[in-house]
Design a protein around this motif. Structure first.
Motif, PDB file in Angstrom:
ATOM      1  N   ARG B 315      -0.837  14.137  -3.538  1.00 47.66           N
ATOM      2  CA  ARG B 315      -1.516  15.045  -2.603  1.00 47.66           C
ATOM      3  C   ARG B 315      -0.701  16.430  -2.663  1.00 47.66           C
ATOM      4  O   ARG B 315      -1.254  17.627  -2.868  1.00 47.66           O
ATOM      5  CB  ARG B 315      -2.081  14.577  -1.058  1.00 47.66           C
ATOM      6  CG  ARG B 315      -3.169  13.403  -1.228  1.00 47.66           C
ATOM      7  CD  ARG B 315      -3.662  13.510   0.085  1.00 47.66           C
ATOM      8  NE  ARG B 315      -4.805  12.352  -0.179  1.00 47.66           N
ATOM      9  CZ  ARG B 315      -4.917  11.255   0.642  1.00 47.66           C
ATOM     10  NH1 ARG B 315      -4.060  11.131   1.497  1.00 47.66           N
ATOM     11  NH2 ARG B 315      -5.781  10.566   0.496  1.00 47.66           N
ATOM     12  N   ALA B 316       0.614  16.305  -2.322  1.00 48.71           N
ATOM     13  CA  ALA B 316       1.182  17.371  -2.091  1.00 48.71           C
ATOM     14  C   ALA B 316       1.322  18.146  -3.335  1.00 48.71           C
ATOM     15  O   ALA B 316       1.481  19.395  -3.574  1.00 48.71           O
ATOM     16  CB  ALA B 316       2.759  17.194  -1.831  1.00 48.71           C
ATOM     17  N   ALA B 317       1.107  17.480  -4.757  1.00 49.21           N
ATOM     18  CA  ALA B 317       1.182  17.930  -5.943  1.00 49.21           C
ATOM     19  C   ALA B 317      -0.287  18.466  -6.410  1.00 49.21           C
ATOM     20  O   ALA B 317      -0.515  19.069  -7.561  1.00 49.21           O
ATOM     21  CB  ALA B 317       1.530  17.221  -7.082  1.00 49.21           C
ATOM     22  N   GLY B 318      -1.328  18.467  -5.399  1.00 48.04           N
ATOM     23  CA  GLY B 318      -2.439  18.972  -5.552  1.00 48.04           C
ATOM     24  C   GLY B 318      -3.465  18.220  -6.219  1.00 48.04           C
ATOM     25  O   GLY B 318      -4.699  18.385  -6.680  1.00 48.04           O
ATOM     26  N   VAL B 319      -3.202  17.006  -6.278  1.00 45.88           N
ATOM     27  CA  VAL B 319      -3.949  15.681  -6.940  1.00 45.88           C
ATOM     28  C   VAL B 319      -4.951  15.226  -5.974  1.00 45.88           C
ATOM     29  O   VAL B 319      -4.642  14.936  -4.642  1.00 45.88           O
ATOM     30  CB  VAL B 319      -3.221  14.743  -7.558  1.00 45.88           C
ATOM     31  CG1 VAL B 319      -4.048  13.732  -8.112  1.00 45.88           C
ATOM     32  CG2 VAL B 319      -2.315  15.239  -8.473  1.00 45.88           C
ATOM     33  N   ARG B 320      -6.258  15.101  -6.268  1.00 41.16           N
ATOM     34  CA  ARG B 320      -7.459  14.625  -5.211  1.00 41.16           C
ATOM     35  C   ARG B 320      -7.083  12.995  -5.355  1.00 41.16           C
ATOM     36  O   ARG B 320      -7.630  12.373  -6.359  1.00 41.16           O
ATOM     37  CB  ARG B 320      -8.620  15.021  -5.615  1.00 41.16           C
ATOM     38  CG  ARG B 320      -8.664  16.597  -5.667  1.00 41.16           C
ATOM     39  CD  ARG B 320     -10.251  17.112  -5.748  1.00 41.16           C
ATOM     40  NE  ARG B 320     -10.729  17.178  -7.007  1.00 41.16           N
ATOM     41  CZ  ARG B 320     -10.522  17.927  -7.880  1.00 41.16           C
ATOM     42  NH1 ARG B 320      -9.895  19.072  -7.665  1.00 41.16           N
ATOM     43  NH2 ARG B 320     -10.930  18.009  -9.140  1.00 41.16           N
ATOM     44  N   VAL B 321      -6.779  12.313  -4.222  1.00 44.55           N
ATOM     45  CA  VAL B 321      -6.462  10.921  -4.299  1.00 44.55           C
ATOM     46  C   VAL B 321      -7.194  10.344  -3.304  1.00 44.55           C
ATOM     47  O   VAL B 321      -7.465  11.240  -2.197  1.00 44.55           O
ATOM     48  CB  VAL B 321      -5.124  10.652  -4.001  1.00 44.55           C
ATOM     49  CG1 VAL B 321      -4.679   9.233  -4.259  1.00 44.55           C
ATOM     50  CG2 VAL B 321      -3.849  11.368  -4.522  1.00 44.55           C
ATOM     51  N   HIS B 322      -7.845   9.237  -3.520  1.00 42.32           N
ATOM     52  CA  HIS B 322      -8.664   8.461  -2.419  1.00 42.32           C
ATOM     53  C   HIS B 322      -7.950   7.155  -2.448  1.00 42.32           C
ATOM     54  O   HIS B 322      -7.740   6.487  -3.426  1.00 42.32           O
ATOM     55  CB  HIS B 322      -9.993   8.313  -2.764  1.00 42.32           C
ATOM     56  CG  HIS B 322     -10.695   7.256  -1.931  1.00 42.32           C
ATOM     57  ND1 HIS B 322     -11.060   7.701  -0.593  1.00 42.32           N
ATOM     58  CD2 HIS B 322     -11.157   6.220  -1.858  1.00 42.32           C
ATOM     59  CE1 HIS B 322     -11.871   6.832  -0.057  1.00 42.32           C
ATOM     60  NE2 HIS B 322     -11.657   5.797  -0.767  1.00 42.32           N
ATOM     61  N   VAL B 323      -7.635   6.359  -1.017  1.00 37.58           N
ATOM     62  CA  VAL B 323      -7.008   5.258  -1.192  1.00 37.58           C
ATOM     63  C   VAL B 323      -8.219   4.405  -0.758  1.00 37.58           C
ATOM     64  O   VAL B 323      -8.905   4.738   0.473  1.00 37.58           O
ATOM     65  CB  VAL B 323      -5.955   5.147   0.195  1.00 37.58           C
ATOM     66  CG1 VAL B 323      -5.349   3.721   0.140  1.00 37.58           C
ATOM     67  CG2 VAL B 323      -4.792   5.968  -0.176  1.00 37.58           C
ATOM     68  N   ASP B 324      -8.434   3.268  -1.210  1.00 32.76           N
ATOM     69  CA  ASP B 324      -9.666   2.270  -0.965  1.00 32.76           C
ATOM     70  C   ASP B 324      -8.929   1.137  -0.517  1.00 32.76           C
ATOM     71  O   ASP B 324      -8.421   0.281  -0.822  1.00 32.76           O
ATOM     72  CB  ASP B 324     -10.085   1.794  -2.509  1.00 32.76           C
ATOM     73  CG  ASP B 324     -11.444   1.049  -2.139  1.00 32.76           C
ATOM     74  OD1 ASP B 324     -11.507   0.534  -0.893  1.00 32.76           O
ATOM     75  OD2 ASP B 324     -12.053   0.733  -3.147  1.00 32.76           O
ATOM     76  N   ASN B 325      -9.082   1.292   1.120  1.00 35.88           N
ATOM     77  CA  ASN B 325      -8.459   0.223   2.004  1.00 35.88           C
ATOM     78  C   ASN B 325      -9.773  -0.686   2.246  1.00 35.88           C
ATOM     79  O   ASN B 325      -9.443  -1.497   3.252  1.00 35.88           O
ATOM     80  CB  ASN B 325      -8.221   0.956   3.101  1.00 35.88           C
ATOM     81  CG  ASN B 325      -6.709   1.319   3.360  1.00 35.88           C
ATOM     82  OD1 ASN B 325      -6.149   0.190   3.123  1.00 35.88           O
ATOM     83  ND2 ASN B 325      -6.164   2.156   3.996  1.00 35.88           N
ATOM     84  N   ARG B 326     -10.688  -0.788   1.656  1.00 33.16           N
ATOM     85  CA  ARG B 326     -11.823  -1.878   1.918  1.00 33.16           C
ATOM     86  C   ARG B 326     -11.392  -3.282   2.035  1.00 33.16           C
ATOM     87  O   ARG B 326     -10.487  -3.606   1.078  1.00 33.16           O
ATOM     88  CB  ARG B 326     -13.225  -1.501   0.977  1.00 33.16           C
ATOM     89  CG  ARG B 326     -13.935  -0.388   1.524  1.00 33.16           C
ATOM     90  CD  ARG B 326     -14.908  -0.048   0.560  1.00 33.16           C
ATOM     91  NE  ARG B 326     -14.562  -0.086  -0.854  1.00 33.16           N
ATOM     92  CZ  ARG B 326     -15.387   0.278  -2.012  1.00 33.16           C
ATOM     93  NH1 ARG B 326     -16.841   0.031  -1.804  1.00 33.16           N
ATOM     94  NH2 ARG B 326     -14.828   0.177  -3.044  1.00 33.16           N
ATOM     95  N   GLU B 327     -12.145  -4.186   2.816  1.00 36.58           N
ATOM     96  CA  GLU B 327     -11.652  -5.509   2.635  1.00 36.58           C
ATOM     97  C   GLU B 327     -12.411  -6.259   1.584  1.00 36.58           C
ATOM     98  O   GLU B 327     -13.030  -7.201   1.601  1.00 36.58           O
ATOM     99  CB  GLU B 327     -12.156  -5.951   3.966  1.00 36.58           C
ATOM    100  CG  GLU B 327     -11.172  -5.428   5.072  1.00 36.58           C
ATOM    101  CD  GLU B 327     -12.014  -6.260   6.659  1.00 36.58           C
ATOM    102  OE1 GLU B 327     -12.909  -7.027   6.651  1.00 36.58           O
ATOM    103  OE2 GLU B 327     -11.566  -5.212   7.373  1.00 36.58           O
ATOM    104  N   GLU B 328     -12.237  -5.678   0.414  1.00 40.06           N
ATOM    105  CA  GLU B 328     -12.855  -6.267  -0.777  1.00 40.06           C
ATOM    106  C   GLU B 328     -11.750  -6.745  -1.747  1.00 40.06           C
ATOM    107  O   GLU B 328     -10.506  -6.401  -1.507  1.00 40.06           O
ATOM    108  CB  GLU B 328     -13.822  -5.266  -1.298  1.00 40.06           C
ATOM    109  CG  GLU B 328     -14.593  -4.462  -0.481  1.00 40.06           C
ATOM    110  CD  GLU B 328     -16.152  -5.402  -0.402  1.00 40.06           C
ATOM    111  OE1 GLU B 328     -16.077  -6.528  -0.923  1.00 40.06           O
ATOM    112  OE2 GLU B 328     -16.820  -4.971   0.457  1.00 40.06           O
ATOM    113  N   THR B 329     -12.043  -7.393  -2.751  1.00 39.29           N
ATOM    114  CA  THR B 329     -11.219  -8.040  -3.621  1.00 39.29           C
ATOM    115  C   THR B 329     -10.766  -6.715  -4.496  1.00 39.29           C
ATOM    116  O   THR B 329     -11.621  -5.945  -5.086  1.00 39.29           O
ATOM    117  CB  THR B 329     -11.621  -8.892  -4.633  1.00 39.29           C
ATOM    118  OG1 THR B 329     -12.756  -8.614  -5.407  1.00 39.29           O
ATOM    119  CG2 THR B 329     -12.124 -10.214  -3.698  1.00 39.29           C
ATOM    120  N   PRO B 330      -9.605  -6.960  -5.284  1.00 46.45           N
ATOM    121  CA  PRO B 330      -9.282  -5.773  -6.062  1.00 46.45           C
ATOM    122  C   PRO B 330     -10.048  -5.779  -7.310  1.00 46.45           C
ATOM    123  O   PRO B 330     -10.446  -4.624  -7.469  1.00 46.45           O
ATOM    124  CB  PRO B 330      -7.678  -6.046  -6.602  1.00 46.45           C
ATOM    125  CG  PRO B 330      -7.169  -6.835  -5.492  1.00 46.45           C
ATOM    126  CD  PRO B 330      -8.389  -7.773  -4.943  1.00 46.45           C
TER     127      PRO B 330
END
Lengths: 477, 477
Positions: B315-330
């Protein structure tokens, strides 16, 4: 060739209309009650938008876009809502050459169409909170319109959120009110007062409406942004339900909150003076206007390289600079940009080139605001100056507001305050009926019950009842 | 629980409709032909908007905002214009509870109302060029609608400029076409072809229309942006005149150019595959999705600090990141984000934590696109990967397009190309009548006369006449 503006003290309303067009903020349009937002006015809105959009995203909201048109029947589902908006609707009855079976209303606000969508998108507690914002145009066909303050079409953002509990919705409502206050105070240098609206002033369909209220230079109040806890009213009207952790179907608690291009009107009327606009630096389209001072071609060619270099440095530092290269006299340009409210003026003449200096002048002060600075220190000096102008505008507006809020303990006092101009501050325990009568008799409305005094209680200045809450009354736009 | 998408080869149109809703780009709305732009779709538009807005401002344009409503009589002033738009208008006949004396049209485009404004704003050559852009919603009541591609209401920008000479207007028209091509190629990884529209395909009221044409995965063409040299047609209809340097009153030369949310449809259909979307990295709402891989709480608490740290760095480098924290399997998450077209996936599991590694996988490749990288090199690797994905999407789309453009020298060949799917490229010297007949007989339209072949001449494949220009024919959305 320009004539002077009408002084504010002579006719504030005339001053306002003159400055809106003279400063090139807006132009009249062929459609009744609609204005054209010219670039200089629209860019203030772009800066407001950027400020708010950043804060909305930081607090977890996402932007979406819903249809402009709303089926007429949707408006009718929430009883108070339809009553509040019906008289102001613009209605499409013909489209694609055919008379529509169901007329389409041009959105005056989107609680209904978004409520319907939320009812489909929300299944369980895992979908909550749902935090949505929309940047859009809306239409309210009002009888009396004024540029920016009240136009048939205006631009705004409308946030719409759904939550599992009343308290979550209330926290959201207050959080967004805080963000509006941030924009007003830190962005627009407007010392707004946060408060709750009375029953008769709240949003049609809301449980509670919160507001930020600003005082204009004629002491009238301007509601500058509102945030509504809608309770379960819209959830019930549109069947917005979720499956709770206990596996029970519950109605959601929803909120909505909006801030519009009206804010541009607030900025004009809270800071402007008899010379014209005074724009708050953080929202000003042009923060610094650079003006070359010269008498002939020779001097021009000496001065311009310095102007260009300083401009480049300022831009690199993120400052919004405009170079005025017109073939007019410096005097003409000074007046012109003063009228247009640019916070800081940068001048460079031949002597300055020789001395390695530049002149910085600030819009919010007279001659004593002019200073010579070394060219290598221009960026730092401009930054400091922009902050100083912001702080001074805020301090002046705060002092003006505080000088024009008067504590009252009787209805006679209150009437006198309103008559001579200003806001009355006193304990209030009146009924809705009482409030309507006060409005009728004085022309003043209950602007808000300030949050900072939410715990105070005292004797109502109108009814003499105990347990009154501090309220502000004033005439308003 | 999710079922597979319909394969493109089976039913492209069905695939498109499925992916639009499954990937959560849009939702259906209660208003015929209008969609709701959901956050994941709307954010693509926000990124398009940011790209174009920066380029518009760099080239001297300013944003303004004109009324949504246009008096019906305005539409009628330019004869071709009214004919072109009349069948598609939505009309407000009632406002504020009253039947309007003159109905108001909801803007289908704003040449008329902006033309009228320009006639008042422009006095002399010193006011030229006047370079204005507007971000707005517009309404065209079309019979057949499709999400993004053709909706009754859509979002767009419309540029409107006025110039002193034909050549200045032509240069502006082509400059804006170039900026559209930049957005398409450098932003959306769409290898568009710049060209001129034929008489019968040009904008209603224009002298010349230029277009960027993209090929979708079903080989159909999509017009993705247009730029019009309006000549003096609107200047004459709206009396836009300026006093020249020679002190003579002259009509201005005007242009207009627009690009809309249709571009989102182009992105979906040019890059998507049977697994779902493939979003071009520079416009993707989410560029990197970070997925923690773990089997239990213990592993989760090992993995998350690394995910959090890498996410922060990105994010600091300007990349749009989303963390998928859902309780689902990888596995579920991998499929889900694959379907939603996120260009790069970042995985961290317990082994990676132990080794100081992370996994990067790219959406545009299968298993061979998966690589282990050292954690300290993640930011650089992601940046390279985003560029590589962009380059690969562009290369694939270019190869696909080129493989599906066929040179033709006879009408029979042309018909066969259109029948089997693809674009026909050949010399064309037919009349408007000929062009209409070809359209009727083949279903294909003259997409454009490519600018890169503007000098080439040859024998028309249809009429056998000499002096034909290279033209592209294809079926289109």
């Amino acid at each position: 060739m320009t004539t002077k503006l009408t002084p504010q003290s002579e006719d504030f309303s005339k001053w306002y209309n003159e400055i809106v067009y003279r400063a090139d903020l807006a132009a009249q349009s062929p459609v009744r009650g609609c204005i054209i937002f010219k670039p200089y006015g629209y860019e203030i809105w772009e800066n407001i938008r950027a400020f708010l959009d950043r804060r909305f995203k930081e607090t977890g909201h996402q932007n979406a876009y819903f249809p402009l048109f709303i089926p007429e029947s949707y408006l009718k589902r929430e009883a108070e809502h339809v009553e509040g908006f019906s008289p102001e609707l613009a209605v499409v009855t013909v489209a694609g050459g055919q008379v529509l079976e169901e007329p389409l209303v041009v959105r005056p606000t989107s609680e209904t169409v978004i409520g319907e969508a939320f009812s489909q998108w929300i299944q369980s507690y895992r979908d909550l909170p749902l935090l949505i914002n929309q940047w859009a145009n809306v239409v309210r066909w009002e009888l009396r319109t004024r540029p920016f303050l009240r136009t048939a079409e205006f631009l705004w953002q409308e946030g719409h959120t759904a939550h599992a509990t009343h308290d979550d919705a209330e926290a959201e409502t207050l959080q967004m009110l805080d963000i509006y206050a941030e924009l007003a105070i830190d962005g627009a240098a407007l010392p707004v007062i946060k408060g709750q609206k009375s029953n008769i002033e709240r949003f049609a369909g809301a449980l509670r409406t919160y507001t930020i209220e600003a005082m204009m230079r004629d002491t009238k109040a301007l509601q500058s942004g509102t945030s509504h806890n809608l309770g379960q009213n819209f959830a019930k009207a549109f069947d917005i339900k979720y499956l709770s952790r206990n596996n029970e179907l519950e109605y959601c608690w929803t909120t909505s909150w909006g801030l519009s291009t009206r804010m541009i009107g607030a900025i004009i009327m809270a800071h402007g003076d008899d010379m014209g606009l005074r724009l708050p630096p953080r929202l000003a389209p042009i923060q610094v206007v650079a003006i070359p001072v010269y008498r002939d071609e020779g001097e021009h060619s000496q001065v311009m390289p310095v102007i260009d270099r300083l401009t480049r440095e300022l831009r690199a530092a993120g400052v919004r600079v405009h170079v005025d290269n017109r073939e007019e006299t410096p005097g003409f340009k000074f007046n012109d940009w003063e009228m247009r409210g640019v916070p800081v003026r940068l001048e460079v003449g031949p002597k300055d080139v020789a001395n390695g200096k530049a002149v910085l002048a600030r819009r919010d002060m007279g001659k004593e605001g002019k200073q010579f600075v070394a060219q290598e220190g221009v960026v730092a000096a401009v930054r400091d100056l922009l902050d100083a102008v912001h702080a001074n505008l805020l301090a002046q507006a705060t002092a003006f507001r505080d000088a024009n809020i008067h504590t009252v303990t009787s209805y006679d006092q209150m009437k006198q305050v309103i008559e001579t101009g200003g806001w009355a501050r006193g304990y209030w325990a009146g009924s809705d009926e009482d409030e309507r009568r006060v409005k009728e008799e004085t022309g003043a409305t209950l602007r808000c019950l300030p949050l900072e005094s939410a715990q105070e209680r005292g004797t109502c200045f109108y009814t003499g009842q105990q347990g009154g809450r501090i309220a502000l009354f004033g005439k308003a736009y």
